[in-house]
Design an enzyme around this catalytic site. Structure first.
Site, PDB file in Angstrom:
ATOM      1  N   HIS A 453       0.735  -1.193   0.183  1.00 46.62           N
ATOM      2  CA  HIS A 453       0.465   0.089   0.004  1.00 46.62           C
ATOM      3  C   HIS A 453       1.247   1.259  -0.225  1.00 46.62           C
ATOM      4  O   HIS A 453       0.939   1.986  -0.690  1.00 46.62           O
ATOM      5  CB  HIS A 453      -0.721   0.277   1.473  1.00 46.62           C
ATOM      6  CG  HIS A 453      -1.678  -1.114   1.518  1.00 46.62           C
ATOM      7  ND1 HIS A 453      -2.952  -1.184   2.234  1.00 46.62           N
ATOM      8  CD2 HIS A 453      -2.178  -2.204   0.298  1.00 46.62           C
ATOM      9  CE1 HIS A 453      -3.898  -2.240   2.093  1.00 46.62           C
ATOM     10  NE2 HIS A 453      -3.490  -2.258   0.211  1.00 46.62           N
ATOM     11  N   ARG A 529     -19.416  20.161  17.048  1.00 46.26           N
ATOM     12  CA  ARG A 529     -18.426  20.380  18.500  1.00 46.26           C
ATOM     13  C   ARG A 529     -18.731  21.195  19.406  1.00 46.26           C
ATOM     14  O   ARG A 529     -19.924  22.099  18.851  1.00 46.26           O
ATOM     15  CB  ARG A 529     -16.916  20.608  17.956  1.00 46.26           C
ATOM     16  CG  ARG A 529     -16.299  19.305  16.969  1.00 46.26           C
ATOM     17  CD  ARG A 529     -15.075  20.304  16.264  1.00 46.26           C
ATOM     18  NE  ARG A 529     -14.647  20.473  16.899  1.00 46.26           N
ATOM     19  CZ  ARG A 529     -13.142  20.887  16.760  1.00 46.26           C
ATOM     20  NH1 ARG A 529     -12.484  19.365  16.176  1.00 46.26           N
ATOM     21  NH2 ARG A 529     -12.583  20.808  17.951  1.00 46.26           N
ATOM     22  N   ASP A 571     -22.247  12.574  28.928  1.00 43.61           N
ATOM     23  CA  ASP A 571     -21.854  11.652  29.328  1.00 43.61           C
ATOM     24  C   ASP A 571     -21.677  11.811  30.822  1.00 43.61           C
ATOM     25  O   ASP A 571     -20.880  13.566  31.317  1.00 43.61           O
ATOM     26  CB  ASP A 571     -20.816  10.727  29.214  1.00 43.61           C
ATOM     27  CG  ASP A 571     -21.257  10.171  27.641  1.00 43.61           C
ATOM     28  OD1 ASP A 571     -21.860   9.850  27.230  1.00 43.61           O
ATOM     29  OD2 ASP A 571     -19.845   9.634  27.013  1.00 43.61           O
ATOM     30  N   ASN A 594      -5.009   3.566  30.621  1.00 44.48           N
ATOM     31  CA  ASN A 594      -5.685   3.125  31.370  1.00 44.48           C
ATOM     32  C   ASN A 594      -5.045   1.630  31.328  1.00 44.48           C
ATOM     33  O   ASN A 594      -4.870   0.277  32.582  1.00 44.48           O
ATOM     34  CB  ASN A 594      -6.725   2.483  30.960  1.00 44.48           C
ATOM     35  CG  ASN A 594      -7.723   4.291  31.819  1.00 44.48           C
ATOM     36  OD1 ASN A 594      -7.440   4.691  32.957  1.00 44.48           O
ATOM     37  ND2 ASN A 594      -9.008   4.944  30.770  1.00 44.48           N
TER      38      ASN A 594
END
Length: 656
Positions: A453, A529, A571, A594
């Site tokens: 590619h 946004r 959220d 994390n």
DNA sequence: AGACCGCACAA
DNA sequence: TTGTGCG
DNA sequence: GTCT
């Protein structure tokens, strides 16, 4: 007898084998990081085996010290000279759960050397016949488990085990202890058994060293601790004296960039300063050259007029404000910004550590220091300093790959998607423009297809595969549908097969779930946004609301204001105060961090998640927060990091 | 050939 | 159970 | 897609 120790922060080992050395070295050479390597004759001339260590995927982290300690002329010693192996573990959270293992083929005895961000285990090899053919699998998990076991235990490891428990993988780095006499001369050669990370006694300062007569003050901000440590050692070793205070005695100040300078140093003091303010790069280049190079290109002007610079004091109190801002995690904007900041950083570090001779064209060599300082001067005072984008050199490739990432994800082929994702990371970090597929051969994550590619892209400027996808109606609709909140690959496909082609079509579809309906209805809103100021408004509004009234645990939904149509995706996570820190860490991310933290916790016998840090419940893995075991008490993110022994990162630094 | 996060939650 | 979204 |  010498124990070679793995420096902190190392996470990657590359073993150059006979025959392969040159290819690999050439590969390495293309990374500015490797430069230090060339300043060591023993490497330059005849390496048969060498071990280079990279910090994460930031290749630039290879440093003099690393190579010095780890490059190991095996030809001299031969495998028979190998008496011990010390193995360092560090999770590699850049990959998602793939098991990597390094292979050994011998019996050994091991015990914990130390724990910390990278735990170290000593392996005692039995018998002199150590076959370094790296045939047999040695498994990460085995070592990880072993960390908590103190007494040495003999193990013959031949099987390969899955790394479970956390979806991070562990990368194992190896360093050697050998009985070789011909080790590059270094005093302090008495035998050091190891249980502690043996403190390398650095060679004594050389009064004739190239830096003799210099009294330096190092501005540490923005510099990786490992690098800093190395630079310090080098300076001292080469005759310089390091001041911990910016006192009158100082003749040279080193700083990573003009940015760091303006943030960290008292301007008045700086204005009075008669000495030289240099970029660390000067140090690197001088080390590479083996003599002091001209300071011309590395000198920073001290500009007393730089008054729109943020107040230095801000640094100490800054954190609180920041954390306030993101107590509620809102969305793309913030993420986007940190991303960009980070890319900026990378660029900076690239520029400053590149001290190569070969890979860069002569012109770039001479011009780069100038560019560096001038571009940064320009940035001073631009609050967010989002000016420069990442090393864009291979943007054509990464952009195309990026599209493929999205397409494959939309199609539900996460694996493939992730492969491209990783390839991007690799390509992005190359400090040169790719002109042929050969240049990427052998890079991690770049296999046959990627090479092809890339070849196609560099020659034709495009990728037919992508064009194909982009014109394919199925792919296009599925991708589109997948952008709707609540619709994933599977649903998207179903909808397509039902004959839907546009978002409008979907409006008549009655099989949609509630959230999908909403996602559809507010498609454009959600894509809009959220201005930062609005995020802050939301926060303060929420503060008030939250104080009275009880809260839901988790809320993923849309937000609007009374009387306003536009909705934002927002959220909410609500955590009791006592576990707030854990929630904050987890939701601040990024994912890589994390995984790292969680793995680290696990290696220390804990389990970390967004609800707390728990002593590992032996047995059935332990469910989230259950088992009566309460979380350890931590008030702040810092405590969590500290407890785990993870170097503190400001929120904006957590895009690993 | 077969691996390639793990979890919570909602439908 | 499956799909989805989260870091 | 890559890697073992």
């Amino acid at each position: 007898m010498r124990v070679l120790e793995m420096p902190d922060g190392c996470s990657f080992v590359l073993v150059l084998e006979p025959g392969k050395s040159f290819t690999l070295l050439n590969t390495l050479k293309r990374f500015n990081a490797v430069l230090d390597c060339w300043s060591y004759p023993e490497i330059k001339c005849s390496i048969v085996w060498a071990v280079a260590i990279f910090k994460s995927v930031v290749w630039a982290e290879v440093t003099a010290r690393t190579l010095r300690h780890l490059s190991f002329p095996m030809s001299d010693a031969g495998p028979d000279g190998l008496k011990k192996l010390s193995v360092c573990l560090e999770e590699d959270s850049t990959d998602r759960g793939a098991l990597r293992s390094i292979s050994f083929d011998f019996c050994f005895n091991w015990h914990v050397v130390s724990s910390g961000p990278s735990s170290c285990i000593m392996l005692e090899v039995y018998g002199s016949k150590v076959d370094l053919s790296w045939n047999t699998r040695y498994v990460a998990k085995t070592l990880t488990r072993g960390i908590n076991r103190t007494p040495p235990c003999l193990q013959r490891v031949t099987q390969r085990r899955r790394l479970t428990g956390s979806h991070s993988q562990v990368k194992i780095s190896v360093s050697f202890e050998s009985a070789v006499q011909s080790w590059p001369k270094q005093p302090g050669d008495e035998k050091k058994m190891a249980p502690k990370r043996t403190k390398k006694t650095a060679p004594p300062p050389d009064p004739q060293g190239i830096f003799s007569g210099m009294t330096v003050f190092l501005i540490e901000s923005g510099v990786q601790s490992l690098r800093l440590k190395i630079w310090k050692e080098k300076l001292v070793q080469m005759g310089a004296k390091i001041e911990t205070q910016f006192s009158e005695k100082v003749t040279h100040v080193f700083v990573i960039s003009s940015d760091a300078l303006s943030n960290r140093v008292d301007e008045d003091q700086l204005a009075r300063f008669k000495g030289h303010v240099l970029l660390y790069r000067w140090l690197e280049d001088s080390l590479a050259a083996g003599e002091k190079v001209s300071e011309d290109f590395y000198t920073l002007k001290v500009d007393p007029a730089g008054s729109d610079i943020p107040d230095p004091k801000r640094n100490s109190s800054g954190y609180d404000e920041q954390s306030q801002c993101k107590r509620i995690k809102l969305s793309p904007i913030e993420i986007k910004q940190t991303n960009e900041e980070r890319k900026g950083d990378i660029e900076t570090s690239f520029a400053s550590s590149a001290s190569d001779t070969e890979p860069r064209s002569p012109s770039s060599i001479t011009s780069s220091p100038e560019n560096l300082s001038s571009s940064q001067d320009k940035d001073i005072g631009v609050p967010t300093s989002l000016q420069h984008s990442p090393p864009d050199i291979n943007k054509d490739i990464t952009e195309i790959f990026g599209k493929l990432v999205n397409i494959y994800r939309a199609l539900g082929d996460d694996r493939r998607s992730f492969s491209y994702y990783k390839a991007i990371a690799v390509v992005e970090k190359l400090p040169f423009k790719i002109e042929s597929a050969d240049q990427v051969k052998g890079l991690p994550g770049i296999g046959k297809s990627m090479q092809d590619h890339i070849q196609e892209i560099v020659t034709t400027g495009k990728l037919s595969k992508l064009e194909h996808f982009e014109t394919d109606e199925k792919v296009r609709t599925i991708s589109l549908f997948g952008e709707v909140w609540g619709i994933g690959p599977a649903t998207a496909l179903k909808l397509y097969e039902k004959g839907h082609r546009t978002l409008d079509d979907l409006k008549n579809e009655d099989s949609l779930t509630n959230s999908q309906v909403i996602g559809l209805k507010y498609f454009d809103d959600i894509k809009t946004r959220i201005p930062r100021h609005e995020a802050q408004e939301m926060e303060s509004l929420l503060q008030k609301v939250a104080e009275d009234g009880c809260c839901v645990d988790t809320y993923f939904g849309l937000w609007t204001y009374p009387g306003r149509e536009l909705r934002h995706r927002v959220d909410f996570k609500v955590y009791p105060r006592d576990i707030y820190a854990f929630g904050l860490v987890a939701w601040t991310g990024n994912d890589v961090l994390n995984r790292r933290l969680r793995l680290l916790a696990e290696s220390k016998g804990y389990r970390l998640d967004d609800t707390g840090l728990f002593p590992a419940t032996h047995g059935s893995g332990g469910k989230r927060g259950s088992r009566g075991t309460a979380s350890l008490k931590m008030e702040t993110e810092k405590e969590v990091f500290d407890f785990l022994g993870f170097p503190w990162l400001e929120p904006h630094e957590r895009n690993l």
